[in-house]
Design a protein around this motif. Structure first.
Motif, short mmCIF file in Angstrom:
data_model
loop_
_atom_site.label_atom_id
_atom_site.label_comp_id
_atom_site.label_asym_id
_atom_site.label_seq_id
_atom_site.Cartn_x
_atom_site.Cartn_y
_atom_site.Cartn_z
N THR A 1 0.80 -1.23 0.00
CA THR A 1 0.00 0.00 0.00
C THR A 1 0.83 1.28 0.00
O THR A 1 0.43 2.28 -0.59
CB THR A 1 -0.93 0.04 1.22
N ILE A 2 1.99 1.26 0.65
CA ILE A 2 2.80 2.47 0.73
C ILE A 2 3.60 2.64 -0.56
O ILE A 2 4.27 1.72 -1.01
CB ILE A 2 3.76 2.42 1.94
N ASP A 3 3.52 3.81 -1.15
CA ASP A 3 4.23 4.15 -2.39
C ASP A 3 3.75 3.32 -3.59
O ASP A 3 4.42 3.31 -4.64
CB ASP A 3 5.75 3.96 -2.22
N ALA A 4 2.65 2.64 -3.44
CA ALA A 4 2.07 1.90 -4.56
C ALA A 4 1.01 2.78 -5.21
O ALA A 4 0.49 3.71 -4.59
CB ALA A 4 1.43 0.60 -4.06
N PRO A 5 0.67 2.53 -6.49
CA PRO A 5 -0.45 3.27 -7.10
C PRO A 5 -1.70 3.13 -6.23
O PRO A 5 -1.94 2.08 -5.65
CB PRO A 5 -0.62 2.57 -8.45
N ARG A 6 -2.46 4.21 -6.16
CA ARG A 6 -3.60 4.23 -5.22
C ARG A 6 -4.58 3.09 -5.48
O ARG A 6 -5.12 2.49 -4.54
CB ARG A 6 -4.34 5.57 -5.33
N GLU A 7 -4.80 2.75 -6.75
CA GLU A 7 -5.73 1.67 -7.07
C GLU A 7 -5.22 0.33 -6.54
O GLU A 7 -5.98 -0.48 -6.01
CB GLU A 7 -5.96 1.58 -8.57
N GLU A 8 -3.91 0.10 -6.69
CA GLU A 8 -3.34 -1.16 -6.20
C GLU A 8 -3.37 -1.21 -4.68
O GLU A 8 -3.64 -2.27 -4.08
CB GLU A 8 -1.90 -1.30 -6.70
N ALA A 9 -3.11 -0.07 -4.05
CA ALA A 9 -3.15 -0.01 -2.60
C ALA A 9 -4.56 -0.32 -2.09
O ALA A 9 -4.74 -1.07 -1.13
CB ALA A 9 -2.71 1.37 -2.12
N GLN A 10 -5.56 0.24 -2.78
CA GLN A 10 -6.94 0.00 -2.36
C GLN A 10 -7.32 -1.46 -2.52
O GLN A 10 -8.06 -2.02 -1.70
CB GLN A 10 -7.90 0.88 -3.15
N ALA A 11 -6.81 -2.08 -3.58
CA ALA A 11 -7.11 -3.50 -3.79
C ALA A 11 -6.56 -4.34 -2.65
O ALA A 11 -7.21 -5.29 -2.17
CB ALA A 11 -6.52 -3.95 -5.12
N ALA A 12 -5.35 -4.00 -2.18
CA ALA A 12 -4.76 -4.73 -1.06
C ALA A 12 -5.55 -4.50 0.22
O ALA A 12 -5.75 -5.43 1.02
CB ALA A 12 -3.31 -4.30 -0.87
#
Length: 405
Positions: free
Chosen positions: A97-108
């Motif tokens: 989640t940290i420093d990841a694209p917001r969409e990918e972070a939300q998926a996690a």
């Protein structure tokens, strides 16, 4: 022979009841950890939206660092493979989640939320998880924990520990979510009061209100939950409650005239919560219409006037009108001869410095002094002190939040 069988049956029943109670208590503790996890996920989302990687990382790692160990035994017992997957997901949450694209972070984050619900079903079960009273107990625990976090985070109107401040805010948010889902299943009167206290609590936290004001609203929710769950007790004679109301209403007049609307609101709330709540039932038995009239005048009208900044003479008139009605109510009730002990609840607490101030002045955390009937608890993860009610301390210790001194 029949007596022996009956005695044996009674023993077996008591053992079975005790075991069932202990099992439900363990499930409540487990469910509380899940709710705090969801609170941290909410705080993680908010910090990601604000691009605050440092705070986001803290909330992403808190569940694995502070909550997982308390959940692990139950997860292991029910499904070791799921436990391994749950632990891995928590451990990898920050990296995903940290420093990841917001969409990918939300998926996690969404995946983690799904695992939380699977864990709830696995350990607590769908039937108990959907029980309004069980969920209401979780609301109480979340709010109590939020109050302890807030006490640790705020000093003299300033946020000194942002992580703990966000913890408290997130736990209140989660408690409100649960409450909104079960509100229709609760007694209407108590539900309305809980909703009002939540609104006040939310505003107080956002306004960085004094800790004692926040604690009033926490105790308000706790009190109403206790009434619904049937574990509230009424101690002391009725006359003492009238005296308590008179004391706090006098303070309303004085503090409001001095320009301290926060203190006036606190006293108005205490007049109702700590005193009139215990008079409602006996007054209603004699005159239900009068009981409801006084309740509206105290709980709604007076507090709304203070919040709206009404002129002092209007506040004084409202207080005087309440006192007249209270005299009518008091005349209806039989008074007890002995009312020893209750007046202590209405004496002014001896003021001591806030816990963090005491530590800053050189006092060891375990030597911190607390006001009145508050007790000291040391947060396990940080070693910092907090002063909370005895009932709150007991539940926080049970949940592994801290240790009582």
């Amino acid at each position: 022979m029949n007596k022996t069988i009956a005695a044996l049956a009674a023993i077996l029943f008591a053992v079975g009841f005790s075991y069932a109670h202990a099992e439900e208590s363990e499930k409540e503790s487990f469910a509380s950890a899940l709710e705090e996890t969801l609170g941290h996920l909410h705080a993680l989302e908010l910090n990601l939206n604000e691009s605050n990687s440092e705070l986001a990382r803290t909330h992403a790692t808190h569940p694995i660092a502070e909550l997982y160990e308390s959940m692990k035994p139950e997860l292991q017992e029910h499904d070791a493979d799921f436990d391994a997957a749950f632990e891995t997901a928590l451990s990898e949450l920050a990296d995903k989640t940290i420093d990841a694209p917001r969409e990918e972070a939300q998926a996690a984050i969404d995946e983690m939320k799904s695992l939380v619900e699977e864990a709830r079903t696995l350990v607590v079960g769908d039937e108990l998880s959907s029980d309004p009273n069980f969920r209401l107990a979780l609301v109480r625990t979340l709010v109590e924990t939020a109050g302890a976090e807030y006490a640790e985070a705020v000093e003299d109107g300033t946020i000194t520990e942002m992580v703990e401040y966000q913890d408290g805010s997130a736990f209140v948010w989660r408690a409100q979510q649960i409450f909104s889902e079960i509100k229709a299943d609760l007694p209407e009167h108590e539900a309305e009061e809980i909703e009002e206290f939540f609104a006040d609590l939310d505003s107080a936290i956002k306004d960085i209100a004094p800790i004692e004001n926040v604690q009033i609203y926490v105790e308000g929710i706790e009190h109403e939950v206790g009434e619904i769950l049937g574990d509230e007790s009424e101690e002391g004679g009725l006359h003492a409650y009238f005296e308590g109301i008179e004391h706090h209403l006098a303070e309303v007049k004085e503090t409001y005239a001095d320009g301290d609307s926060d203190a006036a609101l606190a006293h108005a709330t205490k007049a109702y919560l700590d005193n009139y709540e215990f008079l409602e039932a006996p007054v209603a038995q004699q005159n239900e219409e009068l009981m409801e009239e006084i309740e509206i005048m105290m709980r709604e009208e007076l507090r709304d006037m203070i919040k709206a900044g009404a002129p002092a003479d209007e506040i004084n008139s409202q207080v005087d009108a309440i006192l007249v009605k209270l005299e009518e109510a008091e005349a209806l009730l039989p008074m007890e001869e002995s009312e020893e002990g209750h007046e202590e609840e209405h004496e002014e607490d001896h003021d001591v410095m806030a816990p963090l101030k005491q530590v800053e002045s050189g006092v060891a955390p375990e030597e911190v002094q607390c006001n009145g009937d508050m007790v000291l608890i040391i947060k396990s993860s940080t070693g910092s002190p907090a002063c909370v009610k005895t009932s709150t301390a007991d539940r926080l210790v049970q949940l592994g939040w801290g240790t009582r001194q």
